[in-house]
Write a protein that holds these residues in place. Sequence first.
Motif, PDB file in Angstrom:
ATOM      1  N   SER A 197       2.042  -0.556 -15.100  1.00 15.56           N
ATOM      2  CA  SER A 197       1.491   0.026 -13.879  1.00 15.56           C
ATOM      3  C   SER A 197       1.894  -0.843 -12.698  1.00 15.56           C
ATOM      4  CB  SER A 197      -0.037   0.125 -13.956  1.00 15.56           C
ATOM      5  OG  SER A 197      -0.607  -1.165 -14.022  1.00 15.56           O
ATOM      6  N   ALA A 198       1.683  -0.285 -11.501  1.00 15.23           N
ATOM      7  CA  ALA A 198       2.026  -1.022 -10.282  1.00 15.23           C
ATOM      8  C   ALA A 198       1.155  -0.540  -9.142  1.00 15.23           C
ATOM      9  CB  ALA A 198       3.495  -0.816  -9.932  1.00 15.23           C
ATOM     10  N   CYS A 199       0.911  -1.432  -8.201  1.00 18.09           N
ATOM     11  CA  CYS A 199       0.182  -1.101  -6.981  1.00 18.09           C
ATOM     12  C   CYS A 199       0.991  -1.644  -5.811  1.00 18.09           C
ATOM     13  CB  CYS A 199      -1.215  -1.713  -6.996  1.00 18.09           C
ATOM     14  SG  CYS A 199      -2.172  -1.342  -5.513  1.00 18.09           S
ATOM     15  N   ILE A 200       1.306  -0.770  -4.872  1.00 18.73           N
ATOM     16  CA  ILE A 200       2.047  -1.160  -3.679  1.00 18.73           C
ATOM     17  C   ILE A 200       1.091  -1.089  -2.502  1.00 18.73           C
ATOM     18  CG2 ILE A 200       3.967  -0.609  -2.144  1.00 18.73           C
ATOM     19  CD1 ILE A 200       5.292   0.831  -4.523  1.00 18.73           C
ATOM     20  N   LEU A 201       0.954  -2.171  -1.780  1.00 19.05           N
ATOM     21  CA  LEU A 201       0.136  -2.190  -0.572  1.00 19.05           C
ATOM     22  C   LEU A 201       1.042  -1.981   0.627  1.00 19.05           C
ATOM     23  CD1 LEU A 201      -1.583  -3.844  -2.680  1.00 19.05           C
ATOM     24  CD2 LEU A 201      -2.667  -4.826  -0.681  1.00 19.05           C
ATOM     25  N   ILE A 202       0.659  -1.044   1.488  1.00 18.40           N
ATOM     26  CA  ILE A 202       1.419  -0.834   2.719  1.00 18.40           C
ATOM     27  C   ILE A 202       0.461  -0.935   3.896  1.00 18.40           C
ATOM     28  CG2 ILE A 202       3.198   0.581   1.622  1.00 18.40           C
ATOM     29  CD1 ILE A 202       1.842   3.047   2.839  1.00 18.40           C
ATOM     30  N   ILE A 253      -0.528   3.603  -4.536  1.00 21.21           N
ATOM     31  CA  ILE A 253      -0.123   3.151  -3.206  1.00 21.21           C
ATOM     32  C   ILE A 253      -1.408   2.979  -2.407  1.00 21.21           C
ATOM     33  CG2 ILE A 253       1.152   3.695  -1.104  1.00 21.21           C
ATOM     34  CD1 ILE A 253       3.052   5.342  -2.931  1.00 21.21           C
ATOM     35  N   LEU A 254      -1.659   1.760  -1.986  1.00 21.62           N
ATOM     36  CA  LEU A 254      -2.892   1.407  -1.299  1.00 21.62           C
ATOM     37  C   LEU A 254      -2.597   1.149   0.173  1.00 21.62           C
ATOM     38  CD1 LEU A 254      -5.914   0.603  -1.566  1.00 21.62           C
ATOM     39  CD2 LEU A 254      -5.119  -1.712  -2.016  1.00 21.62           C
ATOM     40  N   ILE A 255      -3.265   1.894   1.041  1.00 16.26           N
ATOM     41  CA  ILE A 255      -3.115   1.688   2.481  1.00 16.26           C
ATOM     42  C   ILE A 255      -4.057   0.557   2.875  1.00 16.26           C
ATOM     43  CG2 ILE A 255      -3.163   2.752   4.757  1.00 16.26           C
ATOM     44  CD1 ILE A 255      -1.333   4.269   2.858  1.00 16.26           C
ATOM     45  N   ALA A 256      -3.489  -0.565   3.272  1.00 17.00           N
ATOM     46  CA  ALA A 256      -4.273  -1.763   3.578  1.00 17.00           C
ATOM     47  C   ALA A 256      -4.704  -1.730   5.041  1.00 17.00           C
ATOM     48  CB  ALA A 256      -3.440  -3.001   3.283  1.00 17.00           C
ATOM     49  N   THR A 257      -5.937  -1.310   5.284  1.00 18.86           N
ATOM     50  CA  THR A 257      -6.431  -1.215   6.654  1.00 18.86           C
ATOM     51  C   THR A 257      -7.055  -2.519   7.146  1.00 18.86           C
ATOM     52  OG1 THR A 257      -8.555  -0.378   5.894  1.00 18.86           O
ATOM     53  CG2 THR A 257      -6.902   1.257   6.493  1.00 18.86           C
ATOM     54  N   GLY A 258      -7.387  -3.425   6.234  1.00 20.50           N
ATOM     55  CA  GLY A 258      -8.033  -4.657   6.670  1.00 20.50           C
ATOM     56  C   GLY A 258      -9.300  -4.341   7.421  1.00 20.50           C
ATOM     57  N   LEU A 259      -9.443  -4.871   8.611  1.00 17.61           N
ATOM     58  CA  LEU A 259     -10.619  -4.615   9.431  1.00 17.61           C
ATOM     59  C   LEU A 259     -10.377  -3.542  10.478  1.00 17.61           C
ATOM     60  CD1 LEU A 259     -11.824  -8.278   9.947  1.00 17.61           C
ATOM     61  CD2 LEU A 259     -12.729  -6.581   8.364  1.00 17.61           C
ATOM     62  N   GLY A 262       8.372   4.535   5.617  1.00 17.68           N
ATOM     63  CA  GLY A 262       9.248   5.624   5.183  1.00 17.68           C
ATOM     64  C   GLY A 262      10.610   5.145   4.725  1.00 17.68           C
ATOM     65  N   LEU A 263      10.992   3.956   5.099  1.00 17.46           N
ATOM     66  CA  LEU A 263      12.266   3.384   4.670  1.00 17.46           C
ATOM     67  C   LEU A 263      12.138   2.714   3.310  1.00 17.46           C
ATOM     68  CD1 LEU A 263      15.185   2.324   5.016  1.00 17.46           C
ATOM     69  CD2 LEU A 263      14.212   0.405   6.304  1.00 17.46           C
ATOM     70  N   PHE A 264      11.200   1.795   3.172  1.00 18.15           N
ATOM     71  CA  PHE A 264      11.173   1.000   1.945  1.00 18.15           C
ATOM     72  C   PHE A 264      10.307   1.558   0.829  1.00 18.15           C
ATOM     73  CE2 PHE A 264       7.889  -1.102   4.522  1.00 18.15           C
ATOM     74  CZ  PHE A 264       6.836  -1.121   3.631  1.00 18.15           C
ATOM     75  N   LEU A 265       9.300   2.375   1.152  1.00 16.50           N
ATOM     76  CA  LEU A 265       8.414   2.891   0.106  1.00 16.50           C
ATOM     77  C   LEU A 265       9.142   3.761  -0.928  1.00 16.50           C
ATOM     78  CD1 LEU A 265       5.565   2.798  -0.969  1.00 16.50           C
ATOM     79  CD2 LEU A 265       4.995   4.694   0.549  1.00 16.50           C
ATOM     80  N   PRO A 266       9.974   4.718  -0.509  1.00 23.69           N
ATOM     81  CA  PRO A 266      10.694   5.499  -1.518  1.00 23.69           C
ATOM     82  C   PRO A 266      11.590   4.646  -2.426  1.00 23.69           C
ATOM     83  CG  PRO A 266      10.836   6.568   0.616  1.00 23.69           C
ATOM     84  CD  PRO A 266      10.224   5.210   0.840  1.00 23.69           C
ATOM     85  N   ILE A 267      12.180   3.606  -1.861  1.00 23.22           N
ATOM     86  CA  ILE A 267      13.043   2.721  -2.652  1.00 23.22           C
ATOM     87  C   ILE A 267      12.212   1.963  -3.686  1.00 23.22           C
ATOM     88  CG2 ILE A 267      14.564   0.698  -2.543  1.00 23.22           C
ATOM     89  CD1 ILE A 267      15.362   1.733   0.320  1.00 23.22           C
ATOM     90  N   LEU A 268      11.060   1.433  -3.256  1.00 26.11           N
ATOM     91  CA  LEU A 268      10.181   0.718  -4.190  1.00 26.11           C
ATOM     92  C   LEU A 268       9.719   1.632  -5.328  1.00 26.11           C
ATOM     93  CD1 LEU A 268       7.951  -1.275  -1.670  1.00 26.11           C
ATOM     94  CD2 LEU A 268       9.701  -2.222  -3.181  1.00 26.11           C
ATOM     95  N   VAL A 269       9.262   2.828  -4.973  1.00 22.51           N
ATOM     96  CA  VAL A 269       8.762   3.763  -5.987  1.00 22.51           C
ATOM     97  C   VAL A 269       9.881   4.196  -6.932  1.00 22.51           C
ATOM     98  CG1 VAL A 269       7.751   6.052  -6.350  1.00 22.51           C
ATOM     99  CG2 VAL A 269       6.825   4.538  -4.572  1.00 22.51           C
ATOM    100  N   ARG A 270      11.042   4.506  -6.390  1.00 23.95           N
ATOM    101  CA  ARG A 270      12.173   4.923  -7.232  1.00 23.95           C
ATOM    102  C   ARG A 270      12.503   3.847  -8.263  1.00 23.95           C
ATOM    103  NH1 ARG A 270      15.629   5.591  -3.457  1.00 23.95           N
ATOM    104  NH2 ARG A 270      14.772   7.603  -2.865  1.00 23.95           N
ATOM    105  N   GLN A 271      12.512   2.592  -7.836  1.00 24.01           N
ATOM    106  CA  GLN A 271      12.834   1.510  -8.772  1.00 24.01           C
ATOM    107  C   GLN A 271      11.720   1.320  -9.799  1.00 24.01           C
ATOM    108  OE1 GLN A 271      14.489  -2.062  -7.078  1.00 24.01           O
ATOM    109  NE2 GLN A 271      15.861  -0.916  -5.752  1.00 24.01           N
ATOM    110  N   LEU A 272      10.479   1.571  -9.420  1.00 26.85           N
ATOM    111  CA  LEU A 272       9.387   1.521 -10.398  1.00 26.85           C
ATOM    112  C   LEU A 272       9.589   2.586 -11.471  1.00 26.85           C
ATOM    113  CD1 LEU A 272       6.335   1.073  -7.995  1.00 26.85           C
ATOM    114  CD2 LEU A 272       7.145  -0.606  -9.663  1.00 26.85           C
TER     115      LEU A 272
END
Length: 116
Positions: free
Chosen positions: A69-74, A106-112, A84-94
């Motif tokens: 499994s994998a979790c990508i934080l954006i 895919i976790l959207i990191a909103t912080g505060l 939109g540039l790097f996310l498809p590349i990361l997912v494709r390689q996964l």
Amino acid sequence: MDEAVAGDTVHILYGKSGLPVRLPRGARATVIGKRPMAKLADPAASVRDALARPVGAPAYATLLRGRGSACILICDITRPVPNGLFLPILVRQLLEAGIAAKAITILIATGLHRPN
């Protein structure tokens, strides 16, 4: 602006319209900026190359071996990140490494920041 005296105001990029900040007497404002950089001829190829040959770390494909499994934080929308540039590349390689699509989060990191 290099030096500021009483009453000087600096306008900083903040929000949609900016923010004027009044400087205290004797304060010195220094603008720090990055050097201009040439645009990449092929940004997607540059991302793939960076993943294949990172500085001081194993290649992305090496890190993926044997994973289930994998979790990508954006970053959220408040940050100017080219998801939109790097996310498809990361997912494709996964996926190519054998990780099932349903095992990729895919976790959207909103912080505060405000909610999306």
